[in-house]
Write a protein that holds these residues in place. Structure first.
Motif, PDB file in Angstrom:
ATOM      1  N   GLU A   1      -6.573   6.674   9.544  1.00  0.00           N
ATOM      2  CA  GLU A   1      -6.707   7.967   8.872  1.00  0.00           C
ATOM      3  C   GLU A   1      -5.453   8.803   9.117  1.00  0.00           C
ATOM      4  N   ASP A   2      -5.347   9.895   8.370  1.00  0.00           N
ATOM      5  CA  ASP A   2      -4.310  10.917   8.552  1.00  0.00           C
ATOM      6  C   ASP A   2      -2.908  10.474   8.123  1.00  0.00           C
ATOM      7  N   VAL A   3      -2.769   9.287   7.526  1.00  0.00           N
ATOM      8  CA  VAL A   3      -1.453   8.874   7.029  1.00  0.00           C
ATOM      9  C   VAL A   3      -0.990   9.790   5.902  1.00  0.00           C
ATOM     10  N   LEU A   4      -1.933  10.202   5.050  1.00  0.00           N
ATOM     11  CA  LEU A   4      -1.593  11.021   3.894  1.00  0.00           C
ATOM     12  C   LEU A   4      -1.123  12.424   4.279  1.00  0.00           C
ATOM     13  N   ASP A   5      -1.315  12.815   5.524  1.00  0.00           N
ATOM     14  CA  ASP A   5      -0.900  14.147   5.968  1.00  0.00           C
ATOM     15  C   ASP A   5       0.597  14.234   6.235  1.00  0.00           C
ATOM     16  N   GLY A   6       1.270  13.095   6.373  1.00  0.00           N
ATOM     17  CA  GLY A   6       2.703  13.087   6.662  1.00  0.00           C
ATOM     18  C   GLY A   6       3.473  12.314   5.605  1.00  0.00           C
ATOM     19  N   PRO A   7       4.787  12.165   5.782  1.00  0.00           N
ATOM     20  CA  PRO A   7       5.574  11.365   4.849  1.00  0.00           C
ATOM     21  C   PRO A   7       5.028   9.932   4.778  1.00  0.00           C
ATOM     22  N   HIS A   8       4.880   9.406   3.563  1.00  0.00           N
ATOM     23  CA  HIS A   8       4.242   8.108   3.413  1.00  0.00           C
ATOM     24  C   HIS A   8       4.686   7.437   2.120  1.00  0.00           C
ATOM     25  N   VAL A   9       4.306   6.191   1.983  1.00  0.00           N
ATOM     26  CA  VAL A   9       4.467   5.460   0.722  1.00  0.00           C
ATOM     27  C   VAL A   9       3.073   5.149   0.209  1.00  0.00           C
ATOM     28  N   LEU A  10       2.797   5.622  -1.000  1.00  0.00           N
ATOM     29  CA  LEU A  10       1.520   5.359  -1.654  1.00  0.00           C
ATOM     30  C   LEU A  10       1.677   4.109  -2.506  1.00  0.00           C
ATOM     31  N   PHE A  11       0.620   3.308  -2.638  1.00  0.00           N
ATOM     32  CA  PHE A  11       0.723   2.057  -3.381  1.00  0.00           C
ATOM     33  C   PHE A  11      -0.660   1.559  -3.776  1.00  0.00           C
ATOM     34  N   ARG A  12      -0.670   0.546  -4.622  1.00  0.00           N
ATOM     35  CA  ARG A  12      -1.917  -0.152  -4.982  1.00  0.00           C
ATOM     36  C   ARG A  12      -2.100  -1.311  -4.008  1.00  0.00           C
ATOM     37  N   GLY A  13      -3.219  -1.339  -3.312  1.00  0.00           N
ATOM     38  CA  GLY A  13      -3.480  -2.422  -2.376  1.00  0.00           C
ATOM     39  C   GLY A  13      -3.879  -3.702  -3.096  1.00  0.00           C
ATOM     40  N   THR A  14      -3.367  -4.837  -2.638  1.00  0.00           N
ATOM     41  CA  THR A  14      -3.721  -6.121  -3.243  1.00  0.00           C
ATOM     42  C   THR A  14      -4.269  -7.117  -2.229  1.00  0.00           C
TER      43      THR A  14
ATOM     44  N   VAL B   1      -8.905   3.684  -7.735  1.00  0.00           N
ATOM     45  CA  VAL B   1      -8.596   2.290  -8.073  1.00  0.00           C
ATOM     46  C   VAL B   1      -7.660   2.305  -9.280  1.00  0.00           C
ATOM     47  N   CYS B   2      -6.478   1.730  -9.142  1.00  0.00           N
ATOM     48  CA  CYS B   2      -5.449   1.843 -10.176  1.00  0.00           C
ATOM     49  C   CYS B   2      -4.715   0.514 -10.364  1.00  0.00           C
ATOM     50  N   ASP B   3      -4.099   0.372 -11.552  1.00  0.00           N
ATOM     51  CA  ASP B   3      -3.182  -0.738 -11.804  1.00  0.00           C
ATOM     52  C   ASP B   3      -1.749  -0.341 -11.439  1.00  0.00           C
ATOM     53  N   ARG B   4      -1.404   0.903 -11.771  1.00  0.00           N
ATOM     54  CA  ARG B   4      -0.105   1.484 -11.444  1.00  0.00           C
ATOM     55  C   ARG B   4      -0.333   2.893 -10.928  1.00  0.00           C
ATOM     56  N   VAL B   5       0.569   3.347 -10.024  1.00  0.00           N
ATOM     57  CA  VAL B   5       0.360   4.651  -9.407  1.00  0.00           C
ATOM     58  C   VAL B   5       1.709   5.313  -9.170  1.00  0.00           C
ATOM     59  N   SER B   6       1.737   6.653  -9.290  1.00  0.00           N
ATOM     60  CA  SER B   6       2.919   7.445  -8.956  1.00  0.00           C
ATOM     61  C   SER B   6       2.434   8.773  -8.404  1.00  0.00           C
ATOM     62  N   SER B   7       3.104   9.295  -7.369  1.00  0.00           N
ATOM     63  CA  SER B   7       2.574  10.466  -6.677  1.00  0.00           C
ATOM     64  C   SER B   7       3.690  11.298  -6.069  1.00  0.00           C
TER      65      SER B   7
ATOM     66  N   ARG C   1      -5.151   2.774 -15.330  1.00  0.00           N
ATOM     67  CA  ARG C   1      -6.311   1.957 -14.976  1.00  0.00           C
ATOM     68  C   ARG C   1      -6.786   1.146 -16.172  1.00  0.00           C
ATOM     69  N   THR C   2      -7.290  -0.057 -15.863  1.00  0.00           N
ATOM     70  CA  THR C   2      -7.981  -0.918 -16.830  1.00  0.00           C
ATOM     71  C   THR C   2      -9.469  -0.877 -16.526  1.00  0.00           C
ATOM     72  N   SER C   3     -10.283  -0.573 -17.539  1.00  0.00           N
ATOM     73  CA  SER C   3     -11.745  -0.555 -17.375  1.00  0.00           C
ATOM     74  C   SER C   3     -12.324  -1.716 -18.173  1.00  0.00           C
ATOM     75  N   ARG C   4     -12.792  -2.731 -17.455  1.00  0.00           N
ATOM     76  CA  ARG C   4     -13.287  -3.942 -18.115  1.00  0.00           C
ATOM     77  C   ARG C   4     -14.783  -3.846 -18.355  1.00  0.00           C
ATOM     78  N   GLY C   5     -15.190  -4.220 -19.548  1.00  0.00           N
ATOM     79  CA  GLY C   5     -16.590  -4.207 -19.935  1.00  0.00           C
ATOM     80  C   GLY C   5     -16.750  -5.022 -21.194  1.00  0.00           C
ATOM     81  N   VAL C   6     -17.761  -4.719 -21.963  1.00  0.00           N
ATOM     82  CA  VAL C   6     -17.930  -5.381 -23.256  1.00  0.00           C
ATOM     83  C   VAL C   6     -16.679  -5.172 -24.091  1.00  0.00           C
ATOM     84  N   VAL C   7     -16.146  -3.957 -24.038  1.00  0.00           N
ATOM     85  CA  VAL C   7     -14.853  -3.640 -24.644  1.00  0.00           C
ATOM     86  C   VAL C   7     -13.939  -3.130 -23.534  1.00  0.00           C
ATOM     87  N   THR C   8     -12.787  -3.773 -23.338  1.00  0.00           N
ATOM     88  CA  THR C   8     -11.847  -3.346 -22.313  1.00  0.00           C
ATOM     89  C   THR C   8     -11.066  -2.137 -22.809  1.00  0.00           C
ATOM     90  N   THR C   9     -10.989  -1.106 -21.971  1.00  0.00           N
ATOM     91  CA  THR C   9     -10.251   0.099 -22.318  1.00  0.00           C
ATOM     92  C   THR C   9      -9.225   0.402 -21.225  1.00  0.00           C
TER      93      THR C   9
END
Length: 343
Positions: A49-62, A89-95, A104-112
């Motif tokens: 915890e508390d990483v977001l309170d200081g300088p950090h690198v944000l990313f999509r976890g894989t 939950v994201c495919d690409r992120v910038s902050s 974000r990709t939302s998968r279902g009967v129709v992907t949006t």
């Protein structure tokens, strides 16, 4: 079995079809359950915890498991250390730390597909639909959001692809419309190829930006300097893809096609352009193809994502010195789409 031989063959065939269908349904159900179990399994990453309170690198976890795709952060001075995981939950992120853009990709009967803007508490403040597969996004210090989506095709290496790149403000209001509609100027003359594609925006300020414009019919992939007020794209240099402006504003990092002439597919190598001299330094110590928009960790180091050869769904963020010395190294394991905050 009684009846004619023809009837017996039809009955036998029908039974065979039912057996095959039953087997296929069982296999599909088993694969679905296996995939669901993998998705819900605990991720083997160290969480804090508390990483977001200081300088950090944000990313999509894989990292495989329940945290796959979640936006996370590591401390800027401990990139391979424990991560703080967010609900997004994201495919690409910038902050920038106060505002985060999530494609974000939302998968279902129709992907949006959609773009979402989140505040520092990870609450949604704006959303808008994307016309296709999310590809790139950048958030400017002035509250502008650039997004690129594939309208057709899935990769820049394909000979037939189409992108839509737009700029909006963080409230979701349109600023640019499709950048393909801007006036394209080369050597002071207007050119209007019907097959132009624009992608990879990197902001200078609230008015100016750099991007890539490609026209296969003209045989050019230009770095352009864009003007949101004049609605123009002015070519700077040929052969530049997915630019990224350095923190000091003096250089552009990009992916350079180092493939031999006539090669069927490109081989993208990281490179750096000096905007004053237009001198290009190709970072040839990275021998793998890098299909990513590079990110500056600081004024001397680049970050980019690469898939693992033996785990295609898992990616790592690598680092590389921007001056052409040194070798690539894993900076953030099991990560993608890095965004430096507070560096």
């Amino acid at each position: 079995m009684t009846g004619s031989p023809a009837l017996r063959r039809r009955v036998a065939f029908a039974v065979l079809v039912l057996v095959v269908l039953a087997g296929t349904a069982w296999y599909a159900a088993a694969e679905f359950q296996r995939a669901r179990a993998e998705q819900n399994a605990p991720s083997r990453v160290e969480v804090t915890e508390d990483v977001l309170d200081g300088p950090h690198v944000l990313f999509r976890g894989t990292a495989p498991g329940e945290l796959y795709g979640h936006v996370a952060a590591v401390a800027l001075d401990d990139l391979s250390g424990p991560r703080e995981v967010t609900p997004a939950v994201c495919d690409r992120v910038s902050s920038d730390g106060r505002t985060t853009v999530c494609l974000r990709t939302s998968r279902g009967v129709v992907t949006t597909y959609e773009a979402e803007v989140l505040d520092a508490e990870w609450r949604t403040t704006a959303t808008w639909p994307l016309p296709g597969i999310p590809s790139r996004t950048r958030l400017s210090p002035d509250g502008l959001v650039a997004t690129t989506a594939f309208v057709t095709g899935h990769s820049y290496s394909q000979t037939s692809f189409s992108t839509e790149t737009t700029v909006r403000d963080v409230a979701g209001a349109e600023v640019s419309g499709n950048l393909e509609d801007f006036t394209l100027l080369h050597d002071g003359e207007r050119v209007a190829p019907v097959d132009r594609n624009v992608w990879g925006v990197t902001f200078v300020d609230a008015r100016f930006f750099y991007a890539t414009v490609q026209s296969q019919s003209l045989g050019h992939t230009w770095l352009v300097r864009g003007d949101l007020t004049e609605r123009t794209l002015v070519t700077v240099l040929d052969g530049v893809e997915c630019p990224s402006l350095s923190p000091d504003g003096t250089r552009i990092a990009f992916k350079h096609d180092a493939a031999a002439d006539g090669a069927a597919t490109p081989h993208w190598t990281p490179a750096v352009l000096d905007l004053d001299t237009l001198e290009v330094t190709v970072l040839s110590s990275e021998e793998r193809t890098v299909d990513d928009q590079l990110t500056w960790l600081d004024d001397t180091t680049l970050l980019y994502g690469l898939p693992r050869a033996d785990e295609p769904a898992t990616t790592d963020v690598w680092s590389l010195p921007a001056d052409g010395t040194g070798t690539p190294a894993v900076a953030i394991p099991q990560a993608w789409s890095p965004s430096v905050v507070g560096g």
